[in-house]
Design a protein around this motif. Structure first.
Motif, PDB file in Angstrom:
ATOM      1  N   LYS A 498       0.849  -1.188   0.000  1.00 16.26           N
ATOM      2  CA  LYS A 498       0.000   0.000   0.000  1.00 16.26           C
ATOM      3  C   LYS A 498       0.892   1.247   0.000  1.00 16.26           C
ATOM      4  O   LYS A 498       0.532   2.285  -0.546  1.00 16.26           O
ATOM      5  CB  LYS A 498      -0.911  -0.009   1.228  1.00 16.26           C
ATOM      6  N   TYR A 499       2.067   1.095   0.637  1.00 12.76           N
ATOM      7  CA  TYR A 499       3.048   2.170   0.686  1.00 12.76           C
ATOM      8  C   TYR A 499       4.398   1.579   0.286  1.00 12.76           C
ATOM      9  O   TYR A 499       4.685   0.414   0.549  1.00 12.76           O
ATOM     10  CB  TYR A 499       3.155   2.769   2.095  1.00 12.76           C
ATOM     11  N   GLN A 500       5.228   2.401  -0.332  1.00 15.11           N
ATOM     12  CA  GLN A 500       6.559   1.943  -0.707  1.00 15.11           C
ATOM     13  C   GLN A 500       7.588   2.991  -0.315  1.00 15.11           C
ATOM     14  O   GLN A 500       7.405   4.184  -0.533  1.00 15.11           O
ATOM     15  CB  GLN A 500       6.652   1.670  -2.218  1.00 15.11           C
ATOM     16  N   TYR A 501       8.681   2.507   0.309  1.00 15.03           N
ATOM     17  CA  TYR A 501       9.774   3.384   0.726  1.00 15.03           C
ATOM     18  C   TYR A 501      11.050   2.943   0.014  1.00 15.03           C
ATOM     19  O   TYR A 501      11.267   1.750  -0.221  1.00 15.03           O
ATOM     20  CB  TYR A 501       9.992   3.310   2.245  1.00 15.03           C
ATOM     21  N   LYS A 502      11.878   3.918  -0.266  1.00 15.26           N
ATOM     22  CA  LYS A 502      13.143   3.622  -0.920  1.00 15.26           C
ATOM     23  C   LYS A 502      14.307   3.990  -0.008  1.00 15.26           C
ATOM     24  O   LYS A 502      14.339   5.072   0.570  1.00 15.26           O
ATOM     25  CB  LYS A 502      13.278   4.396  -2.239  1.00 15.26           C
ATOM     26  N   VAL A 503      15.247   3.055   0.113  1.00 18.06           N
ATOM     27  CA  VAL A 503      16.477   3.303   0.852  1.00 18.06           C
ATOM     28  C   VAL A 503      17.562   3.592  -0.181  1.00 18.06           C
ATOM     29  O   VAL A 503      17.728   2.846  -1.150  1.00 18.06           O
ATOM     30  CB  VAL A 503      16.865   2.080   1.724  1.00 18.06           C
ATOM     31  N   TYR A 504      18.309   4.682   0.019  1.00 20.60           N
ATOM     32  CA  TYR A 504      19.321   5.055  -0.967  1.00 20.60           C
ATOM     33  C   TYR A 504      20.502   5.729  -0.279  1.00 20.60           C
ATOM     34  O   TYR A 504      20.397   6.175   0.870  1.00 20.60           O
ATOM     35  CB  TYR A 504      18.724   6.004  -2.020  1.00 20.60           C
ATOM     36  N   LYS A 505      21.612   5.782  -0.979  1.00 22.53           N
ATOM     37  CA  LYS A 505      22.821   6.410  -0.453  1.00 22.53           C
ATOM     38  C   LYS A 505      23.115   7.696  -1.218  1.00 22.53           C
ATOM     39  O   LYS A 505      22.855   7.798  -2.411  1.00 22.53           O
ATOM     40  CB  LYS A 505      24.022   5.457  -0.581  1.00 22.53           C
ATOM     41  N   GLU A 506      23.692   8.661  -0.486  1.00 25.74           N
ATOM     42  CA  GLU A 506      24.150   9.903  -1.102  1.00 25.74           C
ATOM     43  C   GLU A 506      25.564  10.178  -0.645  1.00 25.74           C
ATOM     44  O   GLU A 506      25.918   9.941   0.507  1.00 25.74           O
ATOM     45  CB  GLU A 506      23.246  11.075  -0.708  1.00 25.74           C
ATOM     46  N   GLU A 507      26.381  10.699  -1.586  1.00 27.32           N
ATOM     47  CA  GLU A 507      27.752  11.057  -1.256  1.00 27.32           C
ATOM     48  C   GLU A 507      27.863  12.574  -1.147  1.00 27.32           C
ATOM     49  O   GLU A 507      27.416  13.314  -2.015  1.00 27.32           O
ATOM     50  CB  GLU A 507      28.718  10.540  -2.329  1.00 27.32           C
ATOM     51  N   GLY A 508      28.439  13.037  -0.057  1.00 29.43           N
ATOM     52  CA  GLY A 508      28.615  14.471   0.158  1.00 29.43           C
ATOM     53  C   GLY A 508      30.015  14.760   0.640  1.00 29.43           C
ATOM     54  O   GLY A 508      30.879  13.877   0.684  1.00 29.43           O
ATOM     55  N   GLU A 509      30.233  16.018   1.035  1.00 31.60           N
ATOM     56  CA  GLU A 509      31.562  16.410   1.497  1.00 31.60           C
ATOM     57  C   GLU A 509      31.956  15.665   2.764  1.00 31.60           C
ATOM     58  O   GLU A 509      33.132  15.433   3.017  1.00 31.60           O
ATOM     59  CB  GLU A 509      31.579  17.928   1.758  1.00 31.60           C
ATOM     60  N   GLN A 510      30.948  15.299   3.586  1.00 29.40           N
ATOM     61  CA  GLN A 510      31.235  14.622   4.838  1.00 29.40           C
ATOM     62  C   GLN A 510      31.291  13.101   4.681  1.00 29.40           C
ATOM     63  O   GLN A 510      31.465  12.390   5.655  1.00 29.40           O
ATOM     64  CB  GLN A 510      30.158  14.981   5.887  1.00 29.40           C
ATOM     65  N   GLY A 511      31.085  12.619   3.439  1.00 29.72           N
ATOM     66  CA  GLY A 511      31.129  11.180   3.216  1.00 29.72           C
ATOM     67  C   GLY A 511      29.790  10.657   2.737  1.00 29.72           C
ATOM     68  O   GLY A 511      28.902  11.408   2.331  1.00 29.72           O
ATOM     69  N   THR A 512      29.654   9.353   2.767  1.00 27.48           N
ATOM     70  CA  THR A 512      28.444   8.688   2.281  1.00 27.48           C
ATOM     71  C   THR A 512      27.452   8.505   3.420  1.00 27.48           C
ATOM     72  O   THR A 512      27.823   8.137   4.543  1.00 27.48           O
ATOM     73  CB  THR A 512      28.798   7.305   1.687  1.00 27.48           C
ATOM     74  N   SER A 513      26.186   8.745   3.121  1.00 30.78           N
ATOM     75  CA  SER A 513      25.147   8.550   4.138  1.00 30.78           C
ATOM     76  C   SER A 513      23.936   7.876   3.516  1.00 30.78           C
ATOM     77  O   SER A 513      23.661   8.018   2.314  1.00 30.78           O
ATOM     78  CB  SER A 513      24.742   9.886   4.777  1.00 30.78           C
ATOM     79  N   THR A 514      23.214   7.135   4.342  1.00 32.59           N
ATOM     80  CA  THR A 514      22.020   6.399   3.918  1.00 32.59           C
ATOM     81  C   THR A 514      20.772   7.189   4.296  1.00 32.59           C
ATOM     82  O   THR A 514      20.695   7.776   5.380  1.00 32.59           O
ATOM     83  CB  THR A 514      21.991   5.009   4.574  1.00 32.59           C
ATOM     84  N   HIS A 515      19.767   7.153   3.393  1.00 34.53           N
ATOM     85  CA  HIS A 515      18.503   7.867   3.625  1.00 34.53           C
ATOM     86  C   HIS A 515      17.346   6.937   3.257  1.00 34.53           C
ATOM     87  O   HIS A 515      17.519   5.924   2.583  1.00 34.53           O
ATOM     88  CB  HIS A 515      18.424   9.144   2.777  1.00 34.53           C
ATOM     89  N   ILE A 516      16.139   7.316   3.698  1.00 42.49           N
ATOM     90  CA  ILE A 516      14.929   6.592   3.321  1.00 42.49           C
ATOM     91  C   ILE A 516      13.807   7.602   3.128  1.00 42.49           C
ATOM     92  O   ILE A 516      13.703   8.572   3.886  1.00 42.49           O
ATOM     93  CB  ILE A 516      14.544   5.530   4.386  1.00 42.49           C
ATOM     94  N   ARG A 517      12.978   7.379   2.098  1.00 43.38           N
ATOM     95  CA  ARG A 517      11.829   8.271   1.895  1.00 43.38           C
ATOM     96  C   ARG A 517      10.688   7.494   1.238  1.00 43.38           C
ATOM     97  O   ARG A 517      10.902   6.482   0.567  1.00 43.38           O
ATOM     98  CB  ARG A 517      12.212   9.463   1.020  1.00 43.38           C
ATOM     99  N   GLN A 518       9.475   7.986   1.487  1.00 36.24           N
ATOM    100  CA  GLN A 518       8.309   7.368   0.880  1.00 36.24           C
ATOM    101  C   GLN A 518       8.184   7.827  -0.562  1.00 36.24           C
ATOM    102  O   GLN A 518       8.425   8.988  -0.888  1.00 36.24           O
ATOM    103  CB  GLN A 518       7.052   7.733   1.665  1.00 36.24           C
ATOM    104  N   LEU A 519       7.807   6.897  -1.421  1.00 38.10           N
ATOM    105  CA  LEU A 519       7.675   7.198  -2.850  1.00 38.10           C
ATOM    106  C   LEU A 519       6.235   7.538  -3.197  1.00 38.10           C
ATOM    107  O   LEU A 519       5.297   6.901  -2.716  1.00 38.10           O
ATOM    108  CB  LEU A 519       8.125   5.992  -3.681  1.00 38.10           C
ATOM    109  N   GLY A 520       6.086   8.559  -4.060  1.00 35.42           N
ATOM    110  CA  GLY A 520       4.766   8.862  -4.617  1.00 35.42           C
ATOM    111  C   GLY A 520       4.464   7.901  -5.759  1.00 35.42           C
ATOM    112  O   GLY A 520       5.285   7.039  -6.115  1.00 35.42           O
TER     113      GLY A 520
END
Length: 550
Positions: A498-520
């Protein structure tokens, strides 16, 4: 229901805060994006042990909070037993400090890790590959049978009676051990008791006997001193009584000359009366005191008996001897009545055993009656999951041993293919087969038990196509009565949420970090399309993704 999850400074996560709703939620993301990290953070707040390697920044603390709506759970008694404030929206929090210390909280009240884990187990069931192996354990298999058999109340009665039986059996063993040891000491204790009873002990007797012994031992000196005293008081020429009488007569004549003389006269009169009384008492004592060697011998014997008993029992008073006598009397009496006590306790054990047996039989009959239904449900569901030839051999047989939930032994054997021999699940079922069997069993349990939030971690590993669609259907069906999560890499399963979330990584100046957000909706289409055909999205992949969502 898991309503919100907040993770700070954990592994690759800087700060994640995500809210969830009831129903079926799927979580997707590329391999290595951090889906397992998200699950690891959740496991920490549910009571898993942690170490410093969990911290992303080792100079800051890691904080993980999980907010649960527990209004539909019957957990008030748990909160009362653990002295916690019950809140319909309850927050579990875990903190890991840079020093390596860990702290746990429930609604801001500090708790031990064991309490946190115990509560967490009742709120969310995280299904992983490790938990799949529970399927091969006999206790878990019996739990499934009992769920279908509606045996919870029967097992509760059985457990209560079994506890009584264990207590009564322990008491019987203690009585028999006491008898075995007491028989060796009984004769000696009886002898000691007889000695003390013959002594006719009573409080104060030693002091009385010692006083009498002193008088009888010194009777001649007492008689001489009494006679001398009497002589001093009543001598005709110089006796104290006579001289006081003369003094009284002399002063009496002055009494009329004033109050001072009158008072003096009264005082002399009092002394004279007291002196007369003393003289009479000394005369009486002098006439009654006499030598009594027979009585002296008796008193001496009684005292020696007391001294010998005190030495024997390492005491220095009759009071202590009386206490020893009472204790010996109880021991002797206990041995004398032990046979009757053992017989009564044996009868009690036999009666409780009969009751426990009756409950065990009730449990057995209930289990036996649902075995055909369980086999049919398992085999039908597994057939739809691409295992059309899967069959089970399930039997419950009574044993002679009382166990935690009855007396039954469970035979739970599996055959994946037609003509294959039956064997234990852990020996004959592959990982993919175990995952499908576990999903089937969880879906069956959901119909008979009020299960907590269920989180499946890639339970669909090793399957694809129509089978994965069917697995998604099963989890979707389960979500009608409970909150269900599925961490998945299959678009067929992800689309069922009924709901779907995506886990993804982003690279920035401070290094790599993991995030999660709900998809439309459109984001879900693109995510599913990527899962189907890769990063280079084709119209066919997008069309297929839309078809899956519809």
């Amino acid at each position: 229901m898991l309503a919100n999850l907040s993770i700070q400074n954990y592994a690759l996560i800087d700060d994640v805060n995500v809210s969830f709703a009831n129903g079926f939620t799927t979580i997707t993301g590329e391999t290595g994006a951090g889906k397992s990290i998200l699950l690891g953070g959740l496991s920490l707040v549910l009571g898993k042990r942690a170490d410093l390697s969990s911290l992303k920044n080792e100079e800051q603390k890691c904080v993980i909070e999980a907010e649960f709506d527990i209004s539909n759970y019957d957990l008030q008694s748990f909160f009362e037993e653990n002295d916690l404030d019950y809140e319909k929206v309850t927050i579990l929090r875990r903190e890991i400090l840079p020093s390596g210390k860990s702290r746990a909280f429930v609604n801001d009240s500090p708790v031990t890790l064991d309490i946190l884990k115990s509560l967490g187990d009742q709120l969310i069931d995280v299904h992983s590959q490790h938990q799949t192996m529970r399927l091969t354990e006999n206790d878990f298999q019996m739990k499934v049978v009992d769920a279908l058999a509606n045996n919870a109340q029967n097992i509760s009665h059985y457990s209560e009676e079994l506890s009584k039986l264990k207590r009564a059996s322990k008491e019987l063993r203690e009585l028999e051990d006491f008898q075995s040891n007491a028989d060796k000491e009984h004769e000696y204790n009886s002898f000691l008791l007889k000695e003390l009873e013959e002594a006719k002990l009573k409080e104060g007797m030693q002091e009385e006997l010692e006083s009498e012994y002193e008088q009888l031992s010194n009777v001649e000196q007492i008689m001489e001193q009494l006679a001398a005293g009497y002589q001093l008081l009543n001598d005709e020429q110089m006796g104290i009584t006579g001289r006081l009488a003369d003094l009284k007569r002399a002063i009496q004549q002055l009494a009329e000359f004033g109050d001072g003389f009158k008072s003096l006269n009264e005082r002399i009169q009092s002394v004279l009366i007291e002196t007369d009384d003393i003289a009479s008492e000394i005369e009486q004592m002098k006439d009654t005191v006499e030598a009594n060697p027979e009585r002296l011998e008796v008193v001496n014997g009684r005292l020696q008996q007391l001294y010998d008993l005190q030495k024997k029992h390492h005491t220095d008073s009759v009071t202590e001897l009386i206490a020893i006598r009472e204790d010996l009397a109880q021991k002797v009496d206990a041995v004398a009545n032990i046979e009757a006590k053992i017989a009564a306790k044996k009868a009690e054990v036999a009666e409780i055993t009969k009751t426990v047996d009756q409950w065990a039989n009730t449990i057995h009959q209930a289990r036996k009656s649902v075995i055909p239904q369980l086999k049919e449900m398992l085999q039908q569901n597994l057939s739809e999951l691409g295992m059309p030839s899967a069959t089970f051999k399930i039997e419950v047989t009574p044993s002679n041993t009382f166990k935690t939930s009855g007396k039954d032994d469970l035979i739970f054997l599996f055959s994946a293919n037609k003509g294959s021999s039956y064997g234990e699940l852990k020996k004959v079922a592959s990982g993919g087969e175990l995952s499908r069997i576990m999903l089937t069993i969880k879906s069956i349990l959901a119909q008979y038990e009020h299960l907590p939030t269920m989180m499946f971690d890639e339970i669909d590993t090793g399957v694809s196509g129509e089978i994965s669609t069917k697995m998604g259907d099963i989890m979707q069906q389960m979500s009608k009565t409970m909150q269900v999560f599925s961490i998945t890499h299959l678009p067929q399963v992800a689309s069922k949420g009924k709901y779907q979330y995506k886990v993804y990584k982003e690279e920035g100046e401070q290094g790599t970090s993991t995030h999660i957000r709900q998809l439309g909706n459109e984001e879900r289409v693109r995510e599913l399309a990527e899962m189907l055909g890769g990063k280079n999205l084709s119209e066919s992949a997008l069309a297929h993704a839309r078809e899956l969502l519809q």
